[in-house]
Design an enzyme around this catalytic site. Structure first.
Site, PDB file in Angstrom:
ATOM      1  N   ASN A 112       0.832  -1.204   0.000  1.00  7.52           N
ATOM      2  CA  ASN A 112       0.000   0.000   0.000  1.00  7.52           C
ATOM      3  C   ASN A 112       0.864   1.250   0.000  1.00  7.52           C
ATOM      4  O   ASN A 112       2.034   1.222   0.376  1.00  7.52           O
ATOM      5  CB  ASN A 112      -0.939   0.028   1.211  1.00  7.52           C
ATOM      6  CG  ASN A 112      -0.225   0.204   2.551  1.00  7.52           C
ATOM      7  OD1 ASN A 112      -0.122  -0.749   3.317  1.00  7.52           O
ATOM      8  ND2 ASN A 112       0.256   1.407   2.863  1.00  7.52           N
ATOM      9  N   THR A 114       1.276   4.824   1.828  1.00  9.14           N
ATOM     10  CA  THR A 114       0.895   5.426   3.102  1.00  9.14           C
ATOM     11  C   THR A 114       0.717   6.926   2.916  1.00  9.14           C
ATOM     12  O   THR A 114       1.628   7.613   2.441  1.00  9.14           O
ATOM     13  CB  THR A 114       1.960   5.148   4.180  1.00  9.14           C
ATOM     14  OG1 THR A 114       2.074   3.731   4.373  1.00  9.14           O
ATOM     15  CG2 THR A 114       1.587   5.795   5.503  1.00  9.14           C
ATOM     16  N   LYS A 136      -3.246   3.426   2.539  1.00  6.52           N
ATOM     17  CA  LYS A 136      -3.454   3.512   3.986  1.00  6.52           C
ATOM     18  C   LYS A 136      -3.402   4.988   4.356  1.00  6.52           C
ATOM     19  O   LYS A 136      -2.390   5.653   4.148  1.00  6.52           O
ATOM     20  CB  LYS A 136      -2.377   2.734   4.731  1.00  6.52           C
ATOM     21  CG  LYS A 136      -2.398   2.925   6.243  1.00  6.52           C
ATOM     22  CD  LYS A 136      -1.316   2.101   6.894  1.00  6.52           C
ATOM     23  CE  LYS A 136      -1.151   2.418   8.362  1.00  6.52           C
ATOM     24  NZ  LYS A 136      -0.158   1.545   9.020  1.00  6.52           N
ATOM     25  N   LYS A 138      -3.705   8.008   7.115  1.00  7.83           N
ATOM     26  CA  LYS A 138      -3.652   8.398   8.517  1.00  7.83           C
ATOM     27  C   LYS A 138      -4.752   9.419   8.789  1.00  7.83           C
ATOM     28  O   LYS A 138      -4.910  10.387   8.040  1.00  7.83           O
ATOM     29  CB  LYS A 138      -2.290   9.009   8.857  1.00  7.83           C
ATOM     30  CG  LYS A 138      -1.135   8.009   8.848  1.00  7.83           C
ATOM     31  CD  LYS A 138      -1.168   7.118  10.061  1.00  7.83           C
ATOM     32  CE  LYS A 138       0.066   6.223  10.128  1.00  7.83           C
ATOM     33  NZ  LYS A 138       0.098   5.412  11.353  1.00  7.83           N
ATOM     34  N   VAL A 170      -5.926   4.855  12.933  1.00 11.30           N
ATOM     35  CA  VAL A 170      -6.311   5.830  13.945  1.00 11.30           C
ATOM     36  C   VAL A 170      -5.337   5.850  15.116  1.00 11.30           C
ATOM     37  O   VAL A 170      -5.344   6.759  15.932  1.00 11.30           O
ATOM     38  CB  VAL A 170      -7.756   5.556  14.434  1.00 11.30           C
ATOM     39  CG1 VAL A 170      -8.258   6.674  15.335  1.00 11.30           C
ATOM     40  CG2 VAL A 170      -8.706   5.378  13.255  1.00 11.30           C
ATOM     41  N   ASN A 171      -4.484   4.824  15.234  1.00 12.46           N
ATOM     42  CA  ASN A 171      -3.501   4.746  16.317  1.00 12.46           C
ATOM     43  C   ASN A 171      -4.140   4.852  17.698  1.00 12.46           C
ATOM     44  O   ASN A 171      -3.610   5.484  18.616  1.00 12.46           O
ATOM     45  CB  ASN A 171      -2.417   5.812  16.168  1.00 12.46           C
ATOM     46  CG  ASN A 171      -1.536   5.562  14.953  1.00 12.46           C
ATOM     47  OD1 ASN A 171      -1.523   6.353  14.011  1.00 12.46           O
ATOM     48  ND2 ASN A 171      -0.799   4.463  14.957  1.00 12.46           N
ATOM     49  N   GLU A 197      -7.577   0.485  11.212  1.00 19.04           N
ATOM     50  CA  GLU A 197      -6.487  -0.028  12.043  1.00 19.04           C
ATOM     51  C   GLU A 197      -6.482   0.653  13.411  1.00 19.04           C
ATOM     52  O   GLU A 197      -6.455   1.875  13.499  1.00 19.04           O
ATOM     53  CB  GLU A 197      -5.154   0.209  11.335  1.00 19.04           C
ATOM     54  CG  GLU A 197      -3.937  -0.343  12.073  1.00 19.04           C
ATOM     55  CD  GLU A 197      -2.666  -0.165  11.270  1.00 19.04           C
ATOM     56  OE1 GLU A 197      -1.605   0.036  11.898  1.00 19.04           O
ATOM     57  OE2 GLU A 197      -2.721  -0.228  10.023  1.00 19.04           O
ATOM     58  N   ASP A 220      -3.087  -3.407  15.801  1.00 19.04           N
ATOM     59  CA  ASP A 220      -1.656  -3.125  15.680  1.00 19.04           C
ATOM     60  C   ASP A 220      -1.038  -3.040  17.066  1.00 19.04           C
ATOM     61  O   ASP A 220      -0.412  -3.980  17.544  1.00 19.04           O
ATOM     62  CB  ASP A 220      -1.450  -1.832  14.897  1.00 19.04           C
ATOM     63  CG  ASP A 220       0.016  -1.414  14.810  1.00 19.04           C
ATOM     64  OD1 ASP A 220       0.907  -2.242  15.098  1.00 19.04           O
ATOM     65  OD2 ASP A 220       0.285  -0.256  14.439  1.00 19.04           O
ATOM     66  N   LYS A 244       4.603  -6.182  12.756  1.00 21.80           N
ATOM     67  CA  LYS A 244       5.805  -5.375  12.520  1.00 21.80           C
ATOM     68  C   LYS A 244       6.986  -6.114  13.121  1.00 21.80           C
ATOM     69  O   LYS A 244       6.997  -6.423  14.318  1.00 21.80           O
ATOM     70  CB  LYS A 244       5.644  -3.982  13.138  1.00 21.80           C
ATOM     71  CG  LYS A 244       4.529  -3.177  12.485  1.00 21.80           C
ATOM     72  CD  LYS A 244       4.361  -1.803  13.098  1.00 21.80           C
ATOM     73  CE  LYS A 244       3.251  -1.027  12.381  1.00 21.80           C
ATOM     74  NZ  LYS A 244       3.015   0.307  12.973  1.00 21.80           N
TER      75      LYS A 244
END
Length: 375
Positions: A112, A114, A136, A138, A170-171, A197, A220, A244
Site C-alpha cells: 500500500n 501510506t 493507507k 492516517k 487511527v492509532n 487499524e 496493531d 511489525k
C-alpha cells in the site's frame, strides 16, 4: 494490558568528541556486560529528515549494527522505554548475527501507499505517483480535524478508483462512542473501507466496536505493545493482525506470532530504512497466507536512505530478488552528529541490559514469555 512505555532520555554534552555516526566498538564492548553485542563489529547511527511530518515527528533516526550476517537495524522511537524497545534490539541482532533460511511462498508482495495527514491535493499526488492500488490513510482522531480527514479520504478514493482499496489508521485515538460516530462517515467518504487499524486503544473496546460496526477491525498496538496479544483473538476483537518485525523481536518470532494469532496478516513497517524494510519483506515472503497489501513502502517517506538500490515498491508491488546493499556513500551522507551518536551508544547499552534481563526472566519462568514466545 499494554506494556508500559516511558520516554527515554540521557544527558549528553553537545560538544562530546566522538566520530560522527560511528559508535566506538571497543568502548561499546567494554561497557556491555551482557555479551549480546560481542559479535557486532560496527555500529553506525543514522539521522534522516522525513519528506513530510508523520505522527508528530519530522526526522527519523536509529542505529545499524553489522555482524556476521550483515546489517541489522535498531530504531525504536524515542518515546519507547528500554523494556518496550528490547524487542527492537532482538530483531536487529537477529539480522546482524545471521538470518535463518525461511520458506518463500511468493515472488512479489502487494504494497500500500501510506498517506500521512496531508491536504487533499497532496494525498492525490502521493497515491497516483505510487501506482499502488491500496492506500493507507492516517487520520488525526481529533474532532477539529475531522473535516480534513473526510476530505483526504474522498481525495484518496478518487485517486485509487473504484477498484482500489482504502484503509485508515487511527492509532488508538478514539473511544468506542467516538469510533461508532466517526467510522460510518469515514466509510462513506472513502467509498468503502477495507478496514480500520487500531481505532481504540483497549482490546475490550475493539471487541465492543467490532460488534457494533460493519467495517473490519485491524489490531496493531494491541499486538505489538501488549503483554497478552492473544487477547485480541480470545475477545474476538479484530479481523486482521498488523505484524511489525522490529517490535515483535525479529522475523522468526513474528512468524510464530502470526501462527498463534491465526488471523489474516498485514506486514507493516515502522518508518524503517531499507535494512528494516528487508526484514519486513522477508516476513511477508515467508507467511503461508497473505491476502492483503502490506505496509512496506515507507522508505519513500524518508528524504534519504542507506541502501542502493533502496527496497521500494514499483507500481504497488515489491519484488525482493536481492538484499538491501548498504551503500557507504549513502551511509556517509546520513550519519548522525556526535550528540545523537552518544545518545544511541548509551541507549544501546540500556537496551542490551533490558533484553538480557527479559531473557533471563523468561528462562527462569517460561510462562512470563509474551504469548508463550521467548524473546
Amino acid at each position: 494490558m499494554m506494556v508500559e512505555d516511558h520516554a527515554y532520555s540521557v544527558t549528553v554534552s553537545p560538544d562530546h568528541q566522538h566520530a560522527n555516526g560511528e559508535i566506538d566498538i571497543a568502548s561499546l564492548h567494554a561497557q556491555d556486560s551482557t555479551g549480546l553485542l560481542d559479535r557486532i563489529d560496527r555500529a553506525v547511527v543514522w539521522d534522516i529528515p522525513l519528506t513530510t511530518p508523520f505522527r508528530g515527528i519530522t526526522r527519523r533516526d536509529g542505529v545499524l549494527l553489522h555482524g556476521p550476517g550483515g546489517w541489522g537495524e535498531v530504531a525504536p522511537f524515542w518515546d519507547y522505554g528500554s523494556e518496550a524497545s528490547a524487542p527492537w534490539l532482538a530483531a536487529g541482532l537477529s539480522q546482524a548475527l545471521g538470518r535463518a533460511f525461511l520458506p518463500r511462498y511468493r515472488e512479489t508482495i502487494a504494497v500500500n501507499v501510506t498517506v500521512p495527514e496531508v491536504g487533499a491535493e497532496d494525498a492525490v499526488e502521493m497515491v497516483r505517483s505510487s501506482g499502488a492500488r491500496t492506500a493507507k490513510v492516517k487520520v488525526s482522531g481529533r474532532p477539529e480535524q475531522r473535516a480534513a480527514d473526510l476530505e483526504r479520504l474522498e481525495a484518496v478514493r478518487s485517486a485509487v478508483g473504484r477498484a482500489g482499496k482504502v484503509r485508515i489508521d487511527v492509532n488508538g485515538a478514539w473511544d468506542v462512542d467516538t469510533a461508532r460516530e466517526n467510522l460510518p462517515r469515514m466509510d462513506r467518504a472513502a467509498g468503502g473501507l477495507e478496514y480500520v487499524e487500531q481505532p481504540c486503544a483497549a482490546v475490550y473496546d475493539l471487541a465492543d466496536l467490532r460488534r457494533a460496526v460493519d467495517v473490519p477491525i485491524a489490531a496493531d498496538e494491541s499486538i505489538r505493545l501488549s503483554a497478552n496479544p492473544l487477547e485480541v483473538v480470545h475477545r474476538r476483537a479484530a479481523d486482521v493482525a498488523i505484524l511489525k518485525v522490529a517490535p515483535l523481536g525479529g522475523v522468526n518470532r513474528a512468524l510464530d506470532m502470526a501462527e498463534r494469532l491465526g488471523l489474516p496478516a498485514v506486514v507493516s513497517s515502522a518508518l524503517d530504512t531499507s535494512v528494516g524494510i528487508m526484514a519486513g519483506a522477508t516476513l511477508a515472503f515467508s507467511l503461508p497466507s497473505l491476502s492483503h497489501a502490506c505496509g512496506l513502502g515507507t522508505v519513500r517517506l524518508l528524504t534519504q536512505d542507506v541502501a542502493e538500490p533502496s527496497v521500494v515498491p514499483h507500481n504497488g508491488t515489491l519484488r525482493l530478488d536481492a538484499g538491501a546493499p548498504v551503500s557507504e556513500r549513502l551511509l556517509g551522507e546520513v550519519k548522525a552528529g556526535p550528540y545523537l551518536t552518544k545518545h544511541w551508544e548509551t541507549r544501546l547499552l540500556h537496551l542490551a541490559g533490558a533484553l538480557h534481563a527479559r531473557r533471563q526472566r523468561e528462562a527462569r519462568d517460561p510462562s512470563r514469555a509474551v504469548a508463550g514466545l521467548p524473546l
